[in-house]
Design a protein around this motif. Structure first.
Motif, PDB file in Angstrom:
ATOM      1  N   HIS A 118      12.042  42.656 -34.230  1.00 13.06           N
ATOM      2  CA  HIS A 118      12.807  43.768 -33.658  1.00 13.06           C
ATOM      3  C   HIS A 118      11.883  44.821 -33.069  1.00 13.06           C
ATOM      4  O   HIS A 118      10.751  45.023 -33.535  1.00 13.06           O
ATOM      5  N   ALA A 119      12.369  45.529 -32.054  1.00 14.61           N
ATOM      6  CA  ALA A 119      11.585  46.565 -31.386  1.00 14.61           C
ATOM      7  C   ALA A 119      11.772  47.937 -32.017  1.00 14.61           C
ATOM      8  O   ALA A 119      11.132  48.900 -31.594  1.00 14.61           O
ATOM      9  N   ALA A 120      12.652  48.048 -33.013  1.00 11.55           N
ATOM     10  CA  ALA A 120      12.927  49.318 -33.692  1.00 11.55           C
ATOM     11  C   ALA A 120      13.293  48.997 -35.134  1.00 11.55           C
ATOM     12  O   ALA A 120      13.519  47.826 -35.479  1.00 11.55           O
ATOM     13  N   PRO A 121      13.375  50.009 -36.013  1.00 11.41           N
ATOM     14  CA  PRO A 121      13.639  49.746 -37.433  1.00 11.41           C
ATOM     15  C   PRO A 121      14.894  48.908 -37.685  1.00 11.41           C
ATOM     16  O   PRO A 121      15.906  49.045 -36.998  1.00 11.41           O
ATOM     17  N   VAL A 122      14.791  48.030 -38.686  1.00 11.99           N
ATOM     18  CA  VAL A 122      15.920  47.197 -39.115  1.00 11.99           C
ATOM     19  C   VAL A 122      16.808  48.035 -40.052  1.00 11.99           C
ATOM     20  O   VAL A 122      16.302  48.746 -40.926  1.00 11.99           O
ATOM     21  N   LEU A 123      18.124  47.945 -39.872  1.00 11.20           N
ATOM     22  CA  LEU A 123      19.061  48.731 -40.674  1.00 11.20           C
ATOM     23  C   LEU A 123      19.834  47.901 -41.690  1.00 11.20           C
ATOM     24  O   LEU A 123      20.256  48.417 -42.720  1.00 11.20           O
ATOM     25  N   CYS A 145      19.469  48.077 -30.941  1.00 11.17           N
ATOM     26  CA  CYS A 145      20.792  47.716 -30.392  1.00 11.17           C
ATOM     27  C   CYS A 145      21.064  46.215 -30.407  1.00 11.17           C
ATOM     28  O   CYS A 145      22.061  45.766 -29.825  1.00 11.17           O
ATOM     29  N   THR A 146      20.225  45.439 -31.051  1.00 13.01           N
ATOM     30  CA  THR A 146      20.425  43.994 -31.078  1.00 13.01           C
ATOM     31  C   THR A 146      20.657  43.504 -32.499  1.00 13.01           C
ATOM     32  O   THR A 146      20.324  44.168 -33.480  1.00 13.01           O
ATOM     33  N   VAL A 147      21.230  42.311 -32.582  1.00 14.89           N
ATOM     34  CA  VAL A 147      21.339  41.562 -33.825  1.00 14.89           C
ATOM     35  C   VAL A 147      20.622  40.235 -33.598  1.00 14.89           C
ATOM     36  O   VAL A 147      20.823  39.580 -32.571  1.00 14.89           O
ATOM     37  N   LYS A 148      19.775  39.862 -34.550  1.00 12.60           N
ATOM     38  CA  LYS A 148      19.034  38.614 -34.421  1.00 12.60           C
ATOM     39  C   LYS A 148      19.323  37.719 -35.631  1.00 12.60           C
ATOM     40  O   LYS A 148      19.514  38.227 -36.733  1.00 12.60           O
ATOM     41  N   VAL A 149      19.370  36.435 -35.388  1.00  7.54           N
ATOM     42  CA  VAL A 149      19.624  35.450 -36.441  1.00  7.54           C
ATOM     43  C   VAL A 149      18.373  34.595 -36.579  1.00  7.54           C
ATOM     44  O   VAL A 149      17.838  34.084 -35.579  1.00  7.54           O
ATOM     45  N   GLU A 200      23.418  40.420 -28.100  1.00  4.27           N
ATOM     46  CA  GLU A 200      23.369  41.707 -27.425  1.00  4.27           C
ATOM     47  C   GLU A 200      24.740  42.061 -26.881  1.00  4.27           C
ATOM     48  O   GLU A 200      25.279  41.351 -26.037  1.00  4.27           O
ATOM     49  N   GLY A 201      25.310  43.146 -27.394  1.00  2.00           N
ATOM     50  CA  GLY A 201      26.612  43.600 -26.913  1.00  2.00           C
ATOM     51  C   GLY A 201      26.863  45.046 -27.275  1.00  2.00           C
ATOM     52  O   GLY A 201      27.832  45.648 -26.826  1.00  2.00           O
ATOM     53  N   HIS A 202      25.967  45.621 -28.099  1.00  2.00           N
ATOM     54  CA  HIS A 202      26.089  47.018 -28.501  1.00  2.00           C
ATOM     55  C   HIS A 202      25.179  47.881 -27.640  1.00  2.00           C
ATOM     56  O   HIS A 202      24.093  47.460 -27.227  1.00  2.00           O
ATOM     57  N   SER A 203      25.620  49.117 -27.400  1.00  2.00           N
ATOM     58  CA  SER A 203      24.829  50.047 -26.589  1.00  2.00           C
ATOM     59  C   SER A 203      24.085  51.064 -27.438  1.00  2.00           C
ATOM     60  O   SER A 203      23.268  51.817 -26.918  1.00  2.00           O
ATOM     61  N   LYS A 204      24.395  51.115 -28.742  1.00  2.00           N
ATOM     62  CA  LYS A 204      23.673  51.988 -29.664  1.00  2.00           C
ATOM     63  C   LYS A 204      23.273  51.171 -30.884  1.00  2.00           C
ATOM     64  O   LYS A 204      23.602  49.989 -30.991  1.00  2.00           O
ATOM     65  N   ARG A 205      22.572  51.817 -31.816  1.00  2.00           N
ATOM     66  CA  ARG A 205      22.017  51.076 -32.946  1.00  2.00           C
ATOM     67  C   ARG A 205      23.104  50.359 -33.736  1.00  2.00           C
ATOM     68  O   ARG A 205      24.233  50.842 -33.861  1.00  2.00           O
TER      69      ARG A 205
END
Length: 509
Positions: A82-87, A106-110, A130-135
């Motif tokens: 991921h390019a930013a912190p995982v939540l 803004c992505t989900v990865k499997v 990819e379908g969200h525009s925010k975190r």
């Protein structure tokens, strides 16, 4: 004068006690994430423990074998794509090697974790959604349908994906006017319940996108709430009163005018995360920043929610992972296990029912949901519902791979999946035209080269020909793979910069 003895409620779980494991069985030197998000930060299944950790640049999480203990070396490989912190991270209920992660990018990865655990840093997911525009901070796998994953983000969208194809199959865009706090599937996966910053509890049909039930002001306080579906269709919520007291409430979805039960606990600030065990009908409440874990039993008898006991320790918890029933030790009458996150440690805590007999206690372990899904993704999308397929825990659960697992694992990795520069879903193959074309050209050229070299080798002996073909093929494929990786990396970099530009233009940064 005579005295009447008070009637004590009969329950086999009245004497459940919690016990932390010894220090040598804990996991030490884990830099647990400090991200400001009210999530559990940990996910556990019968094979692995996943913990979101601090990462210098981008986002990462640890994946360790369940029996791992002791100090974790700083060089231990992580999942770091991921390019930013995982939540949030969540294991697939139908394949113990598949995990989904949601991130501020803004992505989900499997991801697919090898059976023995990670041998090196994992940067390539099986699929990127990819379908969200925010975190994106909420993940929820469908309980009975294979490859169906729900995600919710700070753009107030709820998305339902077919992970096997990478397609966005449903999107609920107008049901929530504000930030979504939590999402939970019902037992058959036909409906979800959500709680939102507007203090409302909603029951939604995700396939039709319609709100079936709404209850305003479930809890009067302004702090975050949580909600979880129980196996009988009721909903349990946690939140805060107007006086900032933490509350637990039980709701009947057939009549949500008033709660069936409300219990007030204390005035701590931590959000209460509910963990529900459908086999025992027990609910465990872990407050972030608390030193306690409370547990309750939900029954059909008034007052419906019965306080059992609490586990208390000296150290506050940053989060907690809840082990699925397939992973507990039935020989020790363990009915639940938590993995409590400290600042730099992961500590297992067992919930046990004391029994004198060494025999399998069938009353403590009814058949539980197994790894095999009841439905395929296309069946659920077509409108079918089904209860979970149950397995016996007698003799301990011996997991077998799901018959459907290859439907995810054999899928080609989806390439650049759109720029993500707006809130609308992007078709799963809507990649950068230049990058996609280049990758295809390289593949076609690679095939041509292979054919030419194989033709030259035809005149040689049969054994030499086979050997040379294999060498040539592996050489060319390695070249194609290396070139393709460069092209995809540049395409992903362009997409990331485009998303950052859009966020700056929208004033989000």
């Amino acid at each position: 004068m005579s005295f009447r003895r008070g009637v004590v409620r009969q329950s086999k779980f009245r004497h459940v006690f919690a016990q932390a494991w010894k220090a040598e069985h804990c996991i030490d030197d884990v830099r647990v994430s400090r991200v400001t998000w009210d999530g559990p930060l940990c996910a556990v299944n019968p094979k692995f423990t996943a913990v979101i950790i601090e990462s210098g640049g981008g986002g990462a999480f640890l994946v360790l074998p369940l029996n791992k203990s002791g100090r974790i070396d700083q060089a231990t490989p992580t999942v770091c794509g991921h390019a930013a912190p995982v939540l949030d991270v969540q294991w697939c209920p139908h394949d113990d090697n598949i995990i989904a992660s949601a991130s501020e990018d803004c992505t989900v990865k499997v991801w697919e974790v090898p059976d023995g655990g990670l041998t090196g840093p994992m940067t390539e997911p099986v699929v990127t959604l990819e379908g969200h525009s925010k975190r994106v901070g909420i993940l929820a796998w469908h309980p009975t349908a294979f490859n169906i994953l729900l995600t919710a983000g700070c753009d107030n969208l709820v998305c339902v994906w077919d992970v096997g194809t990478g397609e966005l199959v449903y999107q609920i865009a107008d049901a929530h006017p504000d930030l979504i706090y939590s999402v939970s599937w019902n037992r058959e996966g036909s409906a979800i319940c959500t709680v939102c910053k507007d203090k409302a509890l909603r029951v939604i049909d995700p396939r039709r996108g319609t709100v079936l039930k709404v209850k305003e002001k479930v809890h009067d306080g302004t702090r975050p709430m949580r909600a979880v579906f129980l196996s009988d269709g009721k909903i349990l919520t946690t939140g805060f009163s107007r006086m900032s007291e933490r509350q637990l409430a039980l709701w009947d979805t057939n009549d949500m005018s008033e709660p069936m039960a409300v219990q007030e606990m204390d005035t701590s600030n931590g959000v209460l995360l509910p963990y529900y065990d459908p086999d025992t009908n027990m609910v465990y409440l872990c407050g972030k920043g608390d030193c306690t874990i409370r547990y309750f039993e939900v029954t059909d008898e008034s007052p419906y929610v019965h306080f059992l006991s609490l586990y208390s320790s000296k150290e506050p918890q940053r989060g907690a992972g809840f082990l699925s029933k397939r992973g507990v030790d039935v020989n020790k009458c363990e009915i639940a296990r938590f993995y409590k996150l400290h600042e730099r440690k992961v500590e297992p805590i067992s919930m046990t029912v004391p029994r004198k007999s060494d025999l399998f206690q069938g009353d403590l372990y009814p058949d539980t949901a197994g790894v095999e899904p009841s439905l395929l993704a296309e069946d659920w999308i077509a409108g079918q519902d089904a209860a979970p397929l149950l397995v016996s825990l007698s003799g301990g659960y011996a997991g077998t791979p799901s018959k459907q697992r290859d439907k995810l694992r054999n899928k080609p990795k989806l390439l650049l999946q759109g720029s993500g520069t707006d809130s609308s879903p992007v078709p799963r193959q809507a990649a950068s035209p230049t990058a996609t074309t280049t990758a295809k050209e390289m593949e076609s050229e690679g095939v041509g080269v292979v054919q030419q070299r194989v033709t030259r080798a035809e005149g040689e002996g049969a054994s030499d020909r086979v050997r040379r073909e294999e060498e040539v093929l592996s050489e060319v494929l390695a070249e194609v793979k290396a070139l393709r990786s460069v092209v995809l990396a540049q395409g992903q970099r362009i997409e990331l910069l485009e998303r950052q530009l859009v966020r700056i233009e929208d004033g989000d940064v």
